[in-house]
Design a protein around this motif. Structure first.
Motif, PDB file in Angstrom:
ATOM      1  N   SER A  48       0.811  -1.222   0.000  1.00 30.10           N
ATOM      2  CA  SER A  48       0.000   0.000   0.000  1.00 30.10           C
ATOM      3  C   SER A  48       0.845   1.273   0.000  1.00 30.10           C
ATOM      4  N   ILE A  49       2.169   1.121   0.011  1.00 30.53           N
ATOM      5  CA  ILE A  49       3.040   2.291   0.045  1.00 30.53           C
ATOM      6  C   ILE A  49       3.075   2.976  -1.319  1.00 30.53           C
ATOM      7  N   VAL A  50       2.816   4.270  -1.307  1.00 32.52           N
ATOM      8  CA  VAL A  50       2.859   5.060  -2.535  1.00 32.52           C
ATOM      9  C   VAL A  50       4.316   5.316  -2.898  1.00 32.52           C
ATOM     10  N   THR A  51       4.706   4.980  -4.108  1.00 31.87           N
ATOM     11  CA  THR A  51       6.089   5.192  -4.535  1.00 31.87           C
ATOM     12  C   THR A  51       6.131   6.241  -5.631  1.00 31.87           C
ATOM     13  N   ASN A  52       7.262   6.880  -5.756  1.00 27.49           N
ATOM     14  CA  ASN A  52       7.461   7.924  -6.753  1.00 27.49           C
ATOM     15  C   ASN A  52       8.698   7.630  -7.589  1.00 27.49           C
ATOM     16  N   SER A  53       8.606   7.866  -8.874  1.00 26.81           N
ATOM     17  CA  SER A  53       9.789   7.764  -9.739  1.00 26.81           C
ATOM     18  C   SER A  53      10.503   9.099  -9.665  1.00 26.81           C
ATOM     19  N   ILE A  54      11.434   9.181  -8.730  1.00 31.97           N
ATOM     20  CA  ILE A  54      12.075  10.471  -8.485  1.00 31.97           C
ATOM     21  C   ILE A  54      13.499  10.500  -9.002  1.00 31.97           C
ATOM     22  N   ASP A  74       4.965   2.838  26.996  1.00 29.55           N
ATOM     23  CA  ASP A  74       5.065   1.405  27.261  1.00 29.55           C
ATOM     24  C   ASP A  74       5.952   0.711  26.230  1.00 29.55           C
ATOM     25  N   ASN A  75       6.769   1.513  25.521  1.00 26.02           N
ATOM     26  CA  ASN A  75       7.726   1.006  24.541  1.00 26.02           C
ATOM     27  C   ASN A  75       7.065   0.229  23.399  1.00 26.02           C
ATOM     28  N   ALA A  76       5.825   0.610  23.032  1.00 25.22           N
ATOM     29  CA  ALA A  76       5.158   0.011  21.876  1.00 25.22           C
ATOM     30  C   ALA A  76       5.838   0.478  20.605  1.00 25.22           C
ATOM     31  N   LEU A  77       5.724  -0.331  19.531  1.00 29.62           N
ATOM     32  CA  LEU A  77       6.428  -0.016  18.290  1.00 29.62           C
ATOM     33  C   LEU A  77       5.504   0.199  17.099  1.00 29.62           C
ATOM     34  N   GLU A  78       4.293  -0.312  17.160  1.00 28.35           N
ATOM     35  CA  GLU A  78       3.408  -0.208  16.015  1.00 28.35           C
ATOM     36  C   GLU A  78       2.551   1.048  16.114  1.00 28.35           C
ATOM     37  N   LYS A  79       1.417   1.077  15.409  1.00 26.89           N
ATOM     38  CA  LYS A  79       0.586   2.278  15.413  1.00 26.89           C
ATOM     39  C   LYS A  79      -0.011   2.527  16.792  1.00 26.89           C
ATOM     40  N   ILE A 111      -2.072  14.101   5.467  1.00 25.42           N
ATOM     41  CA  ILE A 111      -1.999  12.659   5.713  1.00 25.42           C
ATOM     42  C   ILE A 111      -3.030  11.971   4.820  1.00 25.42           C
ATOM     43  N   PRO A 112      -2.595  11.103   3.903  1.00 28.32           N
ATOM     44  CA  PRO A 112      -3.519  10.470   2.955  1.00 28.32           C
ATOM     45  C   PRO A 112      -4.715   9.806   3.637  1.00 28.32           C
ATOM     46  N   GLY A 113      -5.907  10.208   3.212  1.00 21.45           N
ATOM     47  CA  GLY A 113      -7.127   9.635   3.760  1.00 21.45           C
ATOM     48  C   GLY A 113      -7.561  10.221   5.081  1.00 21.45           C
ATOM     49  N   GLY A 126      -1.980   5.247  11.328  1.00 24.14           N
ATOM     50  CA  GLY A 126      -1.918   4.147  10.370  1.00 24.14           C
ATOM     51  C   GLY A 126      -0.618   3.385  10.324  1.00 24.14           C
ATOM     52  N   GLY A 127       0.200   3.500  11.368  1.00 25.26           N
ATOM     53  CA  GLY A 127       1.452   2.763  11.409  1.00 25.26           C
ATOM     54  C   GLY A 127       2.411   3.161  10.302  1.00 25.26           C
ATOM     55  N   TYR A 128       3.358   2.284  10.014  1.00 32.31           N
ATOM     56  CA  TYR A 128       4.405   2.645   9.062  1.00 32.31           C
ATOM     57  C   TYR A 128       3.899   2.910   7.638  1.00 32.31           C
ATOM     58  N   PRO A 129       2.858   2.184   7.130  1.00 32.38           N
ATOM     59  CA  PRO A 129       2.437   2.478   5.754  1.00 32.38           C
ATOM     60  C   PRO A 129       1.927   3.912   5.595  1.00 32.38           C
ATOM     61  N   MET A 130       1.109   4.378   6.549  1.00 34.61           N
ATOM     62  CA  MET A 130       0.589   5.731   6.457  1.00 34.61           C
ATOM     63  C   MET A 130       1.694   6.762   6.673  1.00 34.61           C
ATOM     64  N   ALA A 131       2.645   6.458   7.556  1.00 33.73           N
ATOM     65  CA  ALA A 131       3.758   7.377   7.798  1.00 33.73           C
ATOM     66  C   ALA A 131       4.611   7.528   6.544  1.00 33.73           C
ATOM     67  N   LEU A 132       4.927   6.404   5.871  1.00 33.85           N
ATOM     68  CA  LEU A 132       5.735   6.466   4.654  1.00 33.85           C
ATOM     69  C   LEU A 132       4.965   7.145   3.519  1.00 33.85           C
ATOM     70  N   ASN A 133       3.676   6.855   3.408  1.00 36.88           N
ATOM     71  CA  ASN A 133       2.875   7.499   2.369  1.00 36.88           C
ATOM     72  C   ASN A 133       2.809   9.008   2.561  1.00 36.88           C
ATOM     73  N   THR A 134       2.724   9.429   3.817  1.00 38.23           N
ATOM     74  CA  THR A 134       2.687  10.868   4.109  1.00 38.23           C
ATOM     75  C   THR A 134       3.996  11.529   3.701  1.00 38.23           C
ATOM     76  N   ILE A 135       5.103  10.887   4.029  1.00 37.33           N
ATOM     77  CA  ILE A 135       6.421  11.405   3.652  1.00 37.33           C
ATOM     78  C   ILE A 135       6.555  11.482   2.128  1.00 37.33           C
ATOM     79  N   ASN A 136       6.170  10.399   1.459  1.00 30.82           N
ATOM     80  CA  ASN A 136       6.356  10.335   0.003  1.00 30.82           C
ATOM     81  C   ASN A 136       5.467  11.316  -0.755  1.00 30.82           C
ATOM     82  N   THR A 137       4.210  11.440  -0.350  1.00 30.01           N
ATOM     83  CA  THR A 137       3.289  12.296  -1.096  1.00 30.01           C
ATOM     84  C   THR A 137       3.481  13.777  -0.794  1.00 30.01           C
ATOM     85  N   ASN A 138       3.949  14.112   0.403  1.00 31.65           N
ATOM     86  CA  ASN A 138       4.144  15.519   0.747  1.00 31.65           C
ATOM     87  C   ASN A 138       5.479  16.064   0.280  1.00 31.65           C
TER      88      ASN A 138
END
Length: 341
Positions: A48-54, A74-79, A111-113, A126-138
């Motif tokens: 689901s990660i949005v990629t760009n041809s950059i 509590d040292n959680a790692l996911e969303k 933030i997408p969506g 949205g955990g790592y997929p939403m975080a990466l999508n936000t970075i890539n699209t912005n």
């Protein structure tokens, strides 16, 4: 006859040596697969990660990895935990040079969506997929890989490396000691306070506390700078560490890493570890204004399109980069809010 015997013996020795070397290689590879398999591997959101041809591929190829440091009591790692550290590590595949770009946690982003919010909310929602999508699209980036670490992992890796040297100011000292108390509660440790300011060797808890300070002059911008400094210090000491230390770090820390990098991905990174050098670092957005909007404090890029162009210049040395239509549309929306032209 003696010569033939000597030749046969020599041949047997050579073959035995080759067999032993092959065995060591197989054992070493197997051990590497075993230890890297201890990480918390999650590739469930990769598709689901949005990629760009950059430009990064066109100008020689870069490997871009997002490093998330999560603010979890509590040292959680996911969303459901905010990524209060967001660093893009861009590796030049040819030169092995690394550049670090911190994205300020309060940066106003689409933030997408979800709509506009602080960029650190993307990981929470949205955990790592939403975080990466936000970075890539912005920012017109193409980041597909990530590493997420928590407070405990950072503390322990620094301790196993024997600490790092930091210059603690008088202003920073009280905050280091304050955050040390909080980290003791989170990690179940009993680390004492620092007695004085100045340049000194600090342990993992004190170094992590230092990287969390945001209430001195410079606020969150200075905190991001501290975080990049701590990353650099860790990297420098890890390159000089002996095999026993590295083994201890791997066994202790890898189970606390959340990532989509599998064993072969890590092998690709590890084989060049001694060739890597962190050559530059910065904070992003470069031009910004910290203001309240709807009673919430944000860091607004001024303007986003110009900042993205400068980011591509910094990371990829692309002097002629033109932001995508998506970035320019987002940039225009932010300019409407801030009124900055």
């Amino acid at each position: 006859m003696n010569r033939k015997k000597k030749k046969r013996r020599l041949k047997r020795k050579v073959l035995l040596f080759i067999d032993l070397m092959l065995l060591l290689i197989v054992i070493g590879f197997g051990y590497f697969i075993y230890i890297t398999g201890k990480t918390q591997l999650d590739t469930s959101g990769d598709e689901s990660i949005v990629t760009n041809s950059i430009d990064s591929e066109e100008i020689g190829g870069y490997r871009n990895i997002a490093i998330f440091g999560v603010d979890s009591r509590d040292n959680a790692l996911e969303k459901s935990t905010h990524s209060d550290t967001i660093v893009i590590a861009s590796i030049n595949r040819k030169t092995k040079d690394i550049k670090l770009a911190s994205i300020y946690r309060d940066t106003y982003a689409d933030i997408p969506g979800e709509g506009f919010d602080k960029i650190n909310a993307a990981y929470f929602k949205g955990g790592y997929p939403m975080a990466l999508n936000t970075i890539n699209t912005n920012f017109d980036l193409d980041v597909k890989e990530y590493l997420t670490v928590n407070f405990n992992a950072v503390c322990k890796v620094i301790d196993l490396l024997g600490g790092i040297t930091l210059d603690i100011t008088d202003e920073e000292l009280k905050y280091v000691n304050g955050y040390t108390k909080e980290l003791n509660k989170i990690n179940g440790t009993n680390v004492g306070k620092l007695e004085s300011a100045g340049t000194q060797l600090v342990n993992g808890t004190h170094a992590t506390a230092y990287a969390r300070i945001r209430y001195t002059a410079g606020g969150d911008f200075k905190r991001a700078e501290r975080q990049r400094l701590v990353i650099q210090k860790i990297f420098e000491k890890a390159k000089k560490a002996d095999i026993i230390t590295i083994n201890s770090i791997v066994n202790e820390i890898f189970p606390q890493i959340y990532t989509n990098l599998d064993s072969m991905d890590m092998l690709g990174l590890a084989k060049d570890i001694l060739s890597y050098n962190i050559v530059d670092e910065t904070g992003f957005p470069f031009e910004n204004v910290a203001e309240y909007y709807n009673k919430i404090s944000y860091v607004f890029p001024v303007d986003l399109a110009a900042n993205v162009t400068k980011l591509h210049q910094f990371l990829f040395e692309d002097e002629a980069y033109v932001p995508s239509n998506k970035v320019q549309e987002t940039s225009a929306k932010i300019l409407e809010i801030t009124g900055k032209k």
